[in-house]
Design an enzyme around this catalytic site. Structure first.
Site, short mmCIF file in Angstrom:
data_model
loop_
_atom_site.label_atom_id
_atom_site.label_comp_id
_atom_site.label_asym_id
_atom_site.label_seq_id
_atom_site.Cartn_x
_atom_site.Cartn_y
_atom_site.Cartn_z
CE LYS A 3 37.02 3.42 -24.81
NZ LYS A 3 37.03 1.96 -24.94
P1 NAD Z 1 27.36 0.20 -29.88
O1 NAD Z 1 27.21 1.65 -30.04
O2 NAD Z 1 27.54 -0.65 -31.09
O3 NAD Z 1 26.13 -0.40 -29.05
C1 NAD Z 1 25.72 0.07 -27.79
C2 NAD Z 1 24.37 -0.54 -27.50
O4 NAD Z 1 23.98 -0.25 -26.17
C3 NAD Z 1 23.26 0.00 -28.40
O5 NAD Z 1 22.42 -1.09 -28.78
C4 NAD Z 1 22.48 0.93 -27.47
O6 NAD Z 1 21.13 1.07 -27.85
C5 NAD Z 1 22.64 0.18 -26.17
N1 NAD Z 1 22.40 0.98 -24.98
C6 NAD Z 1 22.80 2.23 -24.68
N2 NAD Z 1 22.36 2.57 -23.46
C7 NAD Z 1 21.71 1.51 -22.97
C8 NAD Z 1 21.06 1.22 -21.75
N3 NAD Z 1 20.98 2.12 -20.77
N4 NAD Z 1 20.49 0.00 -21.61
C9 NAD Z 1 20.56 -0.91 -22.58
N5 NAD Z 1 21.16 -0.70 -23.74
C10 NAD Z 1 21.73 0.48 -23.93
O7 NAD Z 1 28.60 0.01 -28.88
P2 NAD Z 1 29.50 -1.27 -28.63
O8 NAD Z 1 30.75 -1.09 -29.42
O9 NAD Z 1 28.69 -2.51 -28.77
O10 NAD Z 1 29.90 -1.04 -27.11
C11 NAD Z 1 29.12 -1.55 -26.03
C12 NAD Z 1 30.02 -1.75 -24.83
O11 NAD Z 1 31.08 -2.63 -25.18
C13 NAD Z 1 30.70 -0.47 -24.32
O12 NAD Z 1 30.85 -0.55 -22.93
C14 NAD Z 1 32.05 -0.53 -24.98
O13 NAD Z 1 33.03 0.24 -24.31
C15 NAD Z 1 32.32 -2.02 -24.89
N6 NAD Z 1 33.34 -2.50 -25.80
C16 NAD Z 1 33.22 -2.39 -27.14
C17 NAD Z 1 34.25 -2.85 -27.96
C18 NAD Z 1 34.17 -2.81 -29.45
O14 NAD Z 1 35.09 -3.35 -30.09
N7 NAD Z 1 33.15 -2.26 -30.05
C19 NAD Z 1 35.40 -3.42 -27.39
C20 NAD Z 1 35.48 -3.54 -26.00
C21 NAD Z 1 34.44 -3.08 -25.22
#
Ligand code: NAD
Length: 421
Positions: free
Chosen positions: A111
């Site tokens: 990561k």
């Molecule tokens: P992203 O940047 O697209 O979205 C993150 C979202 O979370 C945004 O809408 C932001 O406003 C919101 N956010 C931030 N802090 C917050 C809070 N305190 N309360 C509520 N909302 C909040 O990111 P993403 O890719 O959707 O990632 C989100 C989660 O999913 C992370 O934990 C990431 O590690 C996990 N994840 C993502 C992927 C991927 O392929 N993108 C894969 C596996 C896991």
């Protein structure tokens, strides 16, 4: 990261190690293997300069961590966020090791992250930061060594800049160095939706197991980015009613249901979900506790803690985010008969389709979205059923079961390889 209620910050690395310790104990892993798997193999910190638009030079700090390489090259996203820390990146890297093992794809865990609020940067500054950061971590990355992908606040455009930077240095185009790229650069069909799609596959399986009828169920989603907004759309497609969503600015609720395509449009226009017509503005903390059947945390770590776990009404919790629940909260949820689909299973679709993308890149191939989604469904359904079978056999929660499956697979691979030299 902390919850809104927390008084002392919860260290995600301490959480990740506790989760590992529980599994290692149950598996009876020997002390040597425990000591090896309890720490990352490599932690790399860089401080690098970027020319800002106002003519100044700013130095940023970034990290790349490789937790384990026993089953293959490191794989894991790169996060841009003001709260990134080495301990957060270590935790996320360890979770990647277990995630790849749960779904049986041939990767270890890695990561990365940069301490930055990208919303404060211009596009040119963002591109410069991305290219310089990738140059700094090039000693570690490569299609056979370590393959980054998008995470919070990073996207296909940023992956394109990373791939181009690496290719410029190599002197030829190397699409397999990152995944989550645009389709025009060797990205995979279905990658953008893969994390959310897999979360919804898992929810469908869990609902069947629990006797929950999706068309009658109410869903709350915390986080409205890649994972959250697409999960909300796909669960709505299954007939469920989404009653609350939130982003970093706060949440909205409507017990009669939110029309997700309209909320997405609203957020695009206003930069926030709040103020959406017909809904009530609520806090982020309230979104987790609204009256619903299914809760999808899709934001950041440590959102469900011992302080609020007892207030969660949903019967089924599907962790699209990484590390949203602390071990203390897990114990409370288990006691309250909540069914948890843990992150290392529930959001593994992202890395699984990243794996498909890498395979296509290495073979100069391109698969249709139907092929990608069918392969994803097969892998996720198998992983879910294997985890559920362990949970039933061991009389434990699904997180413990997923850890038992994953840690055993990694420990077996390490044992077969032996200790070098
Ligand atoms: P992203 O940047 O697209 O979205 C993150 C979202 O979370 C945004 O809408 C932001 O406003 C919101 N956010 C931030 N802090 C917050 C809070 N305190 N309360 C509520 N909302 C909040 O990111 P993403 O890719 O959707 O990632 C989100 C989660 O999913 C992370 O934990 C990431 O590690 C996990 N994840 C993502 C992927 C991927 O392929 N993108 C894969 C596996 C896991």
């Amino acid at each position: 990261m902390t919850t809104e209620h927390a008084t002392t910050p919860i260290n995600p690395w301490a959480v990740a190690q506790q989760q590992f310790d529980l599994a290692a104990e149950r598996l009876g892993l020997d002390d040597g293997m425990r000591a090896v798997l309890r720490e990352p193999r490599r932690e790399f910190t860089v401080h690098f300069p970027v020319h800002m638009d106002d003519g100044s030079v700013r130095v940023f700090t970034g990290y790349r961590v490789q937790h384990n390489l026993g089953r293959g090259p490191a794989k894991g996203g790169i996060r841009y966020h003001q709260d990134v820390s080495i301990d957060e990146v270590k935790a996320l890297a360890m979770w990647m090791t277990w995630k790849c093992a749960v779904v049986g794809i041939p990767y270890g865990g890695g990561k990365g992250g940069v301490i930055v609020d990208p919303k404060q940067l211009s596009m040119r500054e963002l591109e410069s930061l991305t290219r310089r950061f990738f140059t700094e971590i090039e000693v570690l990355v490569g299609p056979e060594k370590d393959i980054p992908a998008p995470d919070v606040n990073t996207n296909s455009q940023i992956m394109a800049w990373m791939m181009d930077t690496y290719s410029m240095h190599a002197g030829y185009t190397v699409p397999g160095v990152v995944t989550g790229k645009p389709i025009s650069l060797g990205g995979s069909e279905g990658r953008n939706e893969a994390t959310a799609r897999c979360t919804v596959y898992c929810i469908v399986e869990a609902a069947r197991h629990l006797g929950i009828e999706l068309p009658k169920s109410r869903v709350a989603v915390q986080g409205f980015g890649n994972a959250g907004s697409i999960a909300a759309t796909l669960i709505e497609d299954e007939g469920a009613t989404v009653v609350a969503v939130s982003d970093s600015t706060g949440g909205i609720a409507n017990p009669d249901g939110l029309e997700i395509s309209k909320v997405i449009k609203w957020k695009k226009e206003h930069g926030t979900v709040q103020g959406f017509p017909g809904a009530t503005d609520i806090s982020n903390a309230e979104v987790l506790e609204v009256d619903c059947d299914i809760l999808i945390p899709a934001a950041l770590e440590n959102q469900i803690t011992e302080r609020n776990a007892g207030n969660i009404k949903a019967r089924l919790i599907a962790e699209a985010a990484n590390g949203p629940t602390t071990p203390e909260a897990d114990r409370i949820l288990w006691k309250n008969s909540k069914f948890m689909i843990p992150d290392i299973l529930c959001n593994a679709g992202g890395v699984t389709v990243s794996y498909f993308e890498w395979v296509q890149d290495l073979n100069r191939d391109h698969w249709s979205e139907e092929v990608v989604n069918a392969k994803l469904k097969e892998i996720m359904t198998k992983a879910f059923r294997e985890t559920l079978a362990i949970a039933r056999r061991e009389q434990c929660d699904m997180r413990t079961a997923a850890y038992l499956l994953a840690v055993r697979r990694v420990a077996d691979a390490m044992a077969m390889r032996g200790l070098y030299p």
